[in-house]
Enzyme design. Structure first.
Site, PDB file in Angstrom:
ATOM      1  CE1 TYR A  32      -4.326   0.598  -0.529  1.00 33.73           C
ATOM      2  CE2 TYR A  32      -3.876   2.472   0.902  1.00 33.73           C
ATOM      3  CZ  TYR A  32      -4.688   1.822  -0.006  1.00 33.73           C
ATOM      4  OH  TYR A  32      -5.866   2.400  -0.408  1.00 33.73           O
ATOM      5  CG  HIS A  34       2.906   6.001   1.846  1.00 33.18           C
ATOM      6  ND1 HIS A  34       4.140   6.393   2.299  1.00 33.18           N
ATOM      7  CD2 HIS A  34       2.422   5.164   2.804  1.00 33.18           C
ATOM      8  CE1 HIS A  34       4.381   5.860   3.476  1.00 33.18           C
ATOM      9  NE2 HIS A  34       3.361   5.082   3.812  1.00 33.18           N
ATOM     10  CG  HIS A  37       6.191   2.577   1.444  1.00 32.72           C
ATOM     11  ND1 HIS A  37       4.837   2.836   1.476  1.00 32.72           N
ATOM     12  CD2 HIS A  37       6.446   1.809   2.531  1.00 32.72           C
ATOM     13  CE1 HIS A  37       4.299   2.237   2.521  1.00 32.72           C
ATOM     14  NE2 HIS A  37       5.245   1.610   3.189  1.00 32.72           N
ATOM     15  CG  ASP A 150       7.575   2.500  11.215  1.00 35.30           C
ATOM     16  OD1 ASP A 150       6.556   2.193  11.844  1.00 35.30           O
ATOM     17  OD2 ASP A 150       7.544   2.867  10.028  1.00 35.30           O
ATOM     18  CB  SER A 185       0.953   6.081   7.992  1.00 34.91           C
ATOM     19  OG  SER A 185       0.530   4.811   8.441  1.00 34.91           O
ATOM     20  NE  ARG A 187      -1.670  -0.275  11.210  1.00 32.25           N
ATOM     21  CZ  ARG A 187      -0.499  -0.919  11.373  1.00 32.25           C
ATOM     22  NH1 ARG A 187       0.629  -0.247  11.382  1.00 32.25           N
ATOM     23  NH2 ARG A 187      -0.481  -2.229  11.522  1.00 32.25           N
TER      24      ARG A 187
HETATM   25  P1  AMP Z   1       5.497  -0.316   6.233  1.00 33.29           P
HETATM   26  O1  AMP Z   1       5.042  -0.688   4.868  1.00 33.29           O
HETATM   27  O2  AMP Z   1       4.553   0.603   6.954  1.00 33.29           O
HETATM   28  O3  AMP Z   1       5.948  -1.494   7.057  1.00 33.29           O
HETATM   29  O4  AMP Z   1       6.798   0.575   6.026  1.00 33.29           O
HETATM   30  C1  AMP Z   1       7.888   0.093   5.282  1.00 33.29           C
HETATM   31  C2  AMP Z   1       9.040   1.032   5.454  1.00 33.29           C
HETATM   32  O5  AMP Z   1       8.681   2.333   5.007  1.00 33.29           O
HETATM   33  C3  AMP Z   1       9.471   1.186   6.921  1.00 33.29           C
HETATM   34  O6  AMP Z   1      10.882   1.222   6.994  1.00 33.29           O
HETATM   35  C4  AMP Z   1       8.867   2.495   7.309  1.00 33.29           C
HETATM   36  O7  AMP Z   1       9.549   3.158   8.367  1.00 33.29           O
HETATM   37  C5  AMP Z   1       8.977   3.275   6.013  1.00 33.29           C
HETATM   38  N1  AMP Z   1       8.010   4.375   6.016  1.00 33.29           N
HETATM   39  C6  AMP Z   1       6.674   4.294   6.214  1.00 33.29           C
HETATM   40  N2  AMP Z   1       6.122   5.512   6.214  1.00 33.29           N
HETATM   41  C7  AMP Z   1       7.138   6.393   6.018  1.00 33.29           C
HETATM   42  C8  AMP Z   1       7.208   7.823   5.927  1.00 33.29           C
HETATM   43  N3  AMP Z   1       6.134   8.587   6.050  1.00 33.29           N
HETATM   44  N4  AMP Z   1       8.398   8.378   5.714  1.00 33.29           N
HETATM   45  C9  AMP Z   1       9.533   7.608   5.594  1.00 33.29           C
HETATM   46  N5  AMP Z   1       9.530   6.259   5.669  1.00 33.29           N
HETATM   47  C10 AMP Z   1       8.344   5.671   5.878  1.00 33.29           C
END
Ligand code: AMP
Length: 284
Positions: A32, A34, A37, A150, A185, A187
């Site tokens: 998902y 954005h 990522h 995170d 995010s 979420r």
């Molecule tokens: P997730 O898909 O939420 O598990 O996130 C995957 C990776 O993307 C993790 O290392 C997160 O910390 C990073 N990430 C998610 N949101 C952001 C953001 N707004 N800015 C920078 N990195 C992000």
């Protein structure tokens, strides 16, 4: 760009790249995708000849009452987001490809995982460390990219990599935000229109803390009280925690005399959002 679902396919591709002398960067995600990522992909692209993005909603990092079933998924859109960034390989395995029926080995980092989100999300970081270990073993990257969004996850993974001598450089990347300051995010897609408007209070609390620090405030109790007051103005918001901790050990600090992480988790309606900033002592 290739899209593969089996561990064997990843290994074959990485082997071919290695034989050709290419470096490999890994961006682990739950999809998902954005711009947050994509910023990791962009950093990976700059440092490495080949970039792998993994898309896997890891069941073992979700608690029984958490949002595993409802976590947003859209592989077709994610493929476009990766393609735009020049990603070379997407690995999007099924849960059974990652965890066979007899799976029974876990990686657990102590202490750091008891702090902050670990208090409420029991077992969460054990699930994260286990899947990240597996992804490192499967993809054998030179570098792996994680978001500062995170912050605890980043600290825990750095600890794990140092403790267990993984041969990979962990690169932390800055938080990417929406125009009003809300951290991007996956979420955020859970938020209704009114909740989305209320969610900016996390960023407002951070800005308030930064203002206080600029004015010379060092007492963590005073700063966190001011942050509470900002968030309390939003009736839809319920604070889980606001804490200042040492950047490396994640132990609570009372006064800003060292580099510290200010982290907060706030429920907006039913959605739990996290955000943070780093206070750099020497930088002031
Ligand atoms: P997730 O898909 O939420 O598990 O996130 C995957 C990776 O993307 C993790 O290392 C997160 O910390 C990073 N990430 C998610 N949101 C952001 C953001 N707004 N800015 C920078 N990195 C992000």
């Amino acid at each position: 760009m290739k899209v593969v679902t089996t561990i064997e396919q990843v290994r074959q591709q990485v082997k071919a790249w290695r034989q050709a002398g290419c470096s490999v960067g890994l961006v682990p995600t739950m999809g998902y995708l954005h711009e947050g990522h994509q910023s990791l992909m962009s950093a990976a692209k700059k440092d490495n000849q080949k970039v792998i993005v993994t898309i896997f909603v890891n069941p073992i990092q979700f608690g029984p009452s958490e949002d595993l079933a409802s976590y947003p998924r859209d592989l077709e859109r994610d493929k476009i987001a990766c393609e735009q960034m020049g990603v070379d390989l997407i690995f999007c395995p099924s849960a059974s490809e990652m965890y066979d029926a007899n799976f029974n080995s876990y990686v657990d980092v102590n202490d750091l995982t008891d702090a902050l989100c670990g208090k409420r999300r029991l077992g969460h970081f054990k699930g994260v460390c286990t899947v990240v270990t597996k992804l490192f073993n499967i993809t054998q990257p030179d570098r792996a990219y994680f978001g500062q969004k995170d912050a605890q996850q980043l600290a825990v993974i750095k600890r794990m990599v140092d403790d267990l001598n993984f041969n990979v450089d962990i690169i932390g990347c800055p938080i990417v935000r929406e125009a009003d300051g809300l951290a991007k995010s996956s979420r955020n897609s859970y938020l209704s229109e009114v909740e989305r408007a209320a969610a900016v209070c996390l960023y407002q609390a951070i800005e308030c803390a930064k203002d206080q620090i600029k004015q010379g405030e060092k007492s963590v109790a005073t700063i966190t009280q001011a942050m509470h007051n900002v968030i309390a103005k939003q009736s839809l918001a319920k604070i889980d925690y606001i804490e200042f901790v040492d950047l490396t050990t994640l132990k609570a600090v009372d006064s800003l005399e060292q580099d510290s992480l200010c982290a907060l988790a706030v429920y907006i309606g039913k959605t739990r959002l996290i955000d943070n900033f780093i206070y750099q002592h020497s930088g002031r």
